[in-house]
Write a protein that holds these residues in place. Sequence first.
Motif, mmCIF file in Angstrom:
data_model
loop_
_atom_site.group_PDB
_atom_site.id
_atom_site.type_symbol
_atom_site.label_atom_id
_atom_site.label_comp_id
_atom_site.label_asym_id
_atom_site.label_seq_id
_atom_site.Cartn_x
_atom_site.Cartn_y
_atom_site.Cartn_z
ATOM 1 N N ALA A 44 0.582 -0.989 -0.324
ATOM 2 C CA ALA A 44 -0.307 0.415 -0.315
ATOM 3 C C ALA A 44 0.527 1.353 -0.090
ATOM 4 C CB ALA A 44 -0.936 -0.662 1.013
ATOM 5 N N ILE A 45 1.459 0.837 1.084
ATOM 6 C CA ILE A 45 2.936 2.115 0.992
ATOM 7 C C ILE A 45 3.890 2.414 -0.532
ATOM 8 C CG2 ILE A 45 4.852 3.143 1.906
ATOM 9 C CD1 ILE A 45 4.073 2.015 4.539
ATOM 10 N N LEU A 46 3.814 1.554 -1.400
ATOM 11 C CA LEU A 46 4.712 1.751 -2.380
ATOM 12 C C LEU A 46 4.152 2.274 -3.575
ATOM 13 C CD1 LEU A 46 7.104 1.457 -3.892
ATOM 14 C CD2 LEU A 46 7.023 -0.760 -4.082
ATOM 15 N N ILE A 47 2.566 1.601 -3.546
ATOM 16 C CA ILE A 47 1.809 2.039 -4.723
ATOM 17 C C ILE A 47 0.922 3.804 -4.216
ATOM 18 C CG2 ILE A 47 -0.166 1.966 -5.082
ATOM 19 C CD1 ILE A 47 -0.866 -1.058 -3.996
ATOM 20 N N ALA A 48 1.059 4.067 -2.987
ATOM 21 C CA ALA A 48 1.344 5.570 -2.692
ATOM 22 C C ALA A 48 2.290 6.125 -3.467
ATOM 23 C CB ALA A 48 0.807 6.065 -1.121
#
Length: 367
Positions: A320-324
């Motif tokens: 989720a962090i990498l997608i953001a």
Amino acid sequence: MPRRKTPKASTADRSARVTIVDVAKRAGVHWSTVSRALNPQKRHLISPDMIERVEACVRELGYRPNALASGLRTQRSRTIGVIVSNLGDPAHPPIVRAIEDRFAEIGYVTLVGNTDNYPERQAALIDRFIAQGVDGLIVATFARNDPIIGSCVEANIPTVAVFRDPECDDVPSVRVDDAKAVELAVQHLAAHGHRRIAHIAGPQNVSTGYYRHRGFRRACRALVKLGVVPSVVYGTQFTVEDGEIACRMLLRDHPDITAIAAANDMLAVGALRYLKSCDIHCPNDISIVGMNDMPFMDSIAPALTTIRTPTADLGDRAAAILIAMINGTPIESRRVVLQPELVVRGSVARLREATQRRYDHLAEAPQ
């Protein structure tokens, strides 16, 4: 002489010639509508009926999106790289699976690399993934203050650390509260009457080994009034073999121990194996607590009491962090710390008076 028949084009040959424009003509829409219908991040912009119509035409024509052409338009490869130390380590597959599932939802492919705990191999994998144009990296192998992070920063590649914390402000991290995990183990052993408690520590150049060792020391200091006497031996790897070696060293140097808090389940299994080879019973003679709750730890004999690490959650949160980061969206926190959970099974028993007297005798004997 009979004429040779020209072979018909295969389905793969036909589909290779089908373009997004062909799909758009069949569906009676502009090609940009087809593009949105096939993009998980943009399909919300068109109606479900239109998506169904486009998908029907895609199936009918056998269309396959051209990833290279799409990448040239968007400047994205729609791939990410994931680096782990060893896929044979049962802690890693749930992390990788959670990452892969999250990215598959938005049409990404996950590439996985294995370092076997060699820093030079980690560096080579990061260089290769960057050269291949991945849109981001999730790395489970960073050492503390790892110099290779500089390569990620210089390449301007979004990078997230998972499982291990490199303790570097340049890279967000998602990990478990490793110190708290070992505190739970020590408190559980102390509650069962154990006072001579040993720790088989992992390598101290990585956060998992370092923080778990700190947690052991902190827990023992908090219980010093109860008479808890700690001892520590360090493993060079988180492996069964290192657990065997460490347990042998513990019994040689500290024959009075009654309990072991291992820095991970593999080390705990190695300790169990060594105890069995010496005909020392677990848990009646020595109790053991592991760490991570890897698969099948409930199936060994005795079933291993351990501290559960939420591995799938680690992968999901890192993804989720990498997608953001890839989308340029602000992230809520650059340091995500998840909580561990004690899982009670059969490898811990209450200290028996007979065992205590025997170990008291060993502790008083001249070395």
